[in-house]
Write an enzyme that holds these catalytic residues in place. Structure first.
Site, mmCIF file in Angstrom:
data_model
loop_
_atom_site.group_PDB
_atom_site.id
_atom_site.type_symbol
_atom_site.label_atom_id
_atom_site.label_comp_id
_atom_site.label_asym_id
_atom_site.label_seq_id
_atom_site.Cartn_x
_atom_site.Cartn_y
_atom_site.Cartn_z
ATOM 1 N N TYR A 2 -40.208 35.920 -34.012
ATOM 2 C CA TYR A 2 -41.095 35.320 -32.925
ATOM 3 C C TYR A 2 -40.674 35.595 -31.452
ATOM 4 O O TYR A 2 -39.379 35.501 -31.038
ATOM 5 C CB TYR A 2 -41.016 33.802 -33.144
ATOM 6 C CG TYR A 2 -41.854 33.122 -32.175
ATOM 7 C CD1 TYR A 2 -43.325 33.037 -32.194
ATOM 8 C CD2 TYR A 2 -41.629 32.223 -31.316
ATOM 9 C CE1 TYR A 2 -44.100 32.422 -31.465
ATOM 10 C CE2 TYR A 2 -42.286 31.488 -30.080
ATOM 11 C CZ TYR A 2 -43.466 31.396 -30.258
ATOM 12 O OH TYR A 2 -44.296 31.057 -29.413
ATOM 13 N N ASP A 59 -37.174 30.137 -39.926
ATOM 14 C CA ASP A 59 -38.295 29.855 -39.169
ATOM 15 C C ASP A 59 -39.534 29.719 -40.201
ATOM 16 O O ASP A 59 -39.899 30.928 -40.850
ATOM 17 C CB ASP A 59 -38.701 30.546 -38.143
ATOM 18 C CG ASP A 59 -39.781 30.258 -37.460
ATOM 19 O OD1 ASP A 59 -40.980 29.640 -37.838
ATOM 20 O OD2 ASP A 59 -40.129 30.418 -35.971
HETATM 21 C C1 LIG Z 1 -45.401 29.163 -32.166
HETATM 22 C C2 LIG Z 1 -44.189 29.817 -32.906
HETATM 23 C C3 LIG Z 1 -42.901 29.231 -32.506
HETATM 24 C C4 LIG Z 1 -42.665 28.393 -31.462
HETATM 25 O O1 LIG Z 1 -43.451 27.000 -31.309
HETATM 26 P P1 LIG Z 1 -43.653 26.093 -30.194
HETATM 27 O O2 LIG Z 1 -44.285 24.882 -30.797
HETATM 28 O O3 LIG Z 1 -44.790 27.020 -29.701
HETATM 29 O O4 LIG Z 1 -42.590 25.872 -29.039
HETATM 30 C C5 LIG Z 1 -41.914 29.416 -33.233
HETATM 31 N N1 LIG Z 1 -42.058 30.287 -34.416
HETATM 32 C C6 LIG Z 1 -43.197 30.891 -34.710
HETATM 33 C C7 LIG Z 1 -43.348 31.670 -35.983
HETATM 34 C C8 LIG Z 1 -44.431 30.433 -34.072
HETATM 35 O O5 LIG Z 1 -45.724 31.155 -34.352
#
Ligand SMILES: *Cc1c(COP(=O)(O)O)cnc(C)c1O
Length: 384
Positions: free
Chosen positions: A109, A180
């Site tokens: 990300y 993530d």
């Molecule tokens: C949007 C996103 C984030 C960050 O999240 P926020 O809630 O916008 O801070 C992290 N990882 C991925 C894969 C995302 O799409």
């Protein structure tokens, strides 16, 4: 279907302990909690009793969300944050020190990449990027590293990784692993069961599911979550508000149903796009066998046009797909790759994150497959 059923039962079930039998837990919108006596207060400060003191530490609405999320991720504990980035930065900062080295999969990300390239660089922490689809390349990079940072599938180019194999490699080298898991959601992937140490979600995406909240959450063993909590409560401070946690509880109720619908529509549209002569490549993990541990796919993927399609006219001709970042809500969204490459507002924008100027990222929402396909084909016809 068993997994979906189990997950549904867990998050749809009435919360028997809630106030006055309310079927939805109340929003405990308060900053602090008062004590009945000196003795109660000192017991709370000594940690002899667990009860809310201040909402940066513990709030009942926030806790109700964390408990459900922990169960969905088969985790001992969970901790919610004001954004996905707050969850990512706290998780990384709590596990590294100056001089450490991080191994991260490429095409993470973009704002995680920016955290690594700015703040962590100032802390003298280095990051090596590796091809996550090549477990041997990851294994070669691991000796001496402190943390392995994973995302699967990766952002935009959607490389689906063998998370279990990468987590096992991290364990062999004594490296702490973080993933993530925003895209797959706990419905389709439970990285802790595959050996990963800590799971991070942007709850702004499918967990919220209605494009009305920015939030994050982590899940893991009690010890691993406590290590992050020990930094977030006393000083990092990026905790979620009770109202936002309540919106996430609402979102969780329908998470399995929504991701199943996103999966069906997006996969069908990805397959049809692959058949078009104007489309070069479709980057959707569901078009190949899924890696072990990934039980399904969701609504976000990208594809590349051949030359001869005008991206500006394509985007402007779309009616149901709206131009907008983020994803995971009810609505369909489109992001043109050439616009992302123009981004000037944040550091490291020169790094391309694998994004091509001919590529388009789609979030397939819940409007219905045929209506969305008609929208896409009409816009392609207008852009030729
Ligand atoms: C949007 C996103 C984030 C960050 O999240 P926020 O809630 O916008 O801070 C992290 N990882 C991925 C894969 C995302 O799409």
């Amino acid at each position: 279907m068993t997994d979906l059923y189990e997950a549904s039962r867990l998050i749809v079930a009435h919360d028997a302990e809630s106030l006055l039998g309310a079927v939805v837990p109340p929003i405990v919108q308060t900053s602090l909690f008062t004590f009945d006596s000196y003795d109660e207060m000192i017991a709370a400060y000594r940690g002899e009793i667990t009860r809310p003191i201040y909402s940066r530490g513990l709030n009942p609405t926030v806790r109700a969300f964390e408990v459900k999320l922990a169960e969905l991720e088969q985790a001992e504990d969970a901790l919610a944050f004001a954004s996905g980035m707050a969850a990512i930065s706290a998780s990384v900062l709590a596990n590294v020190a100056p001089g450490d080295r991080i191994v991260a999969v490429r095409n993470v990300y973009p704002d995680a990449f920016r955290l690594f390239g700015t703040h962590l660089q100032r802390m003298k922490i280095t990051v090596d990027y590796v091809d996550g689809t090549d477990p041997q390349a990851v294994e070669r990079a691991l000796p001496g590293a402190k943390l392995l940072y994973l995302e699967s599938p990766t952002s935009w180019v959607m490389e689906a990784l063998d998370v279990g194999a990468l987590a096992a490699a991290a364990q062999r080298h004594g490296v702490f692993s973080v993933i993530d898991n925003s895209w797959a959601t706990p419905v389709f992937q439970n990285p802790l069961t595959l050996g990963v140490d800590l799971v991070v979600h942007s709850a702004s995406k499918y967990i919220g599911g209605h494009s009305d909240v920015v939030a994050g959450v982590i899940a893991g063993s009690k010890a691993n979550v406590d290590r992050v909590r020990a930094e977030i409560y006393p000083y990092l401070g990026g905790r979620i508000a009770p109202m936002d946690a309540w919106l996430l509880l609402r979102g969780l109720r329908t998470l399995p149903l929504r991701v199943a619908a996103h999966q069906d529509s997006a996969l069908e549209i990805a397959r049809r796009l692959q058949q078009l002569d104007c489309v070069d490549r479709v980057l959707h993990p569901g078009l190949a066998p899924l890696p072990p541990g990934l039980r399904g796919t969701t609504g976000l993927f990208s594809f590349l046009f051949h030359d001869g399609i005008d991206l500006r006219r394509f985007c402007d001709a779309l009616r149901l797909f709206k131009l907008g970042v983020s994803w995971g809500g009810h609505e369909s969204l489109v992001v043109p790759g050439d616009v992302v490459l123009e981004q000037k507002a944040r550091p490291n924008s020169a790094h391309e994150f694998g994004i091509s100027a001919r590529s388009v990222r789609l979030h397939v929402g819940l409007e219905g497959t045929e209506a969305l396909w008609a929208d896409l084909t009409a816009a392609i016809a207008a852009a030729r």
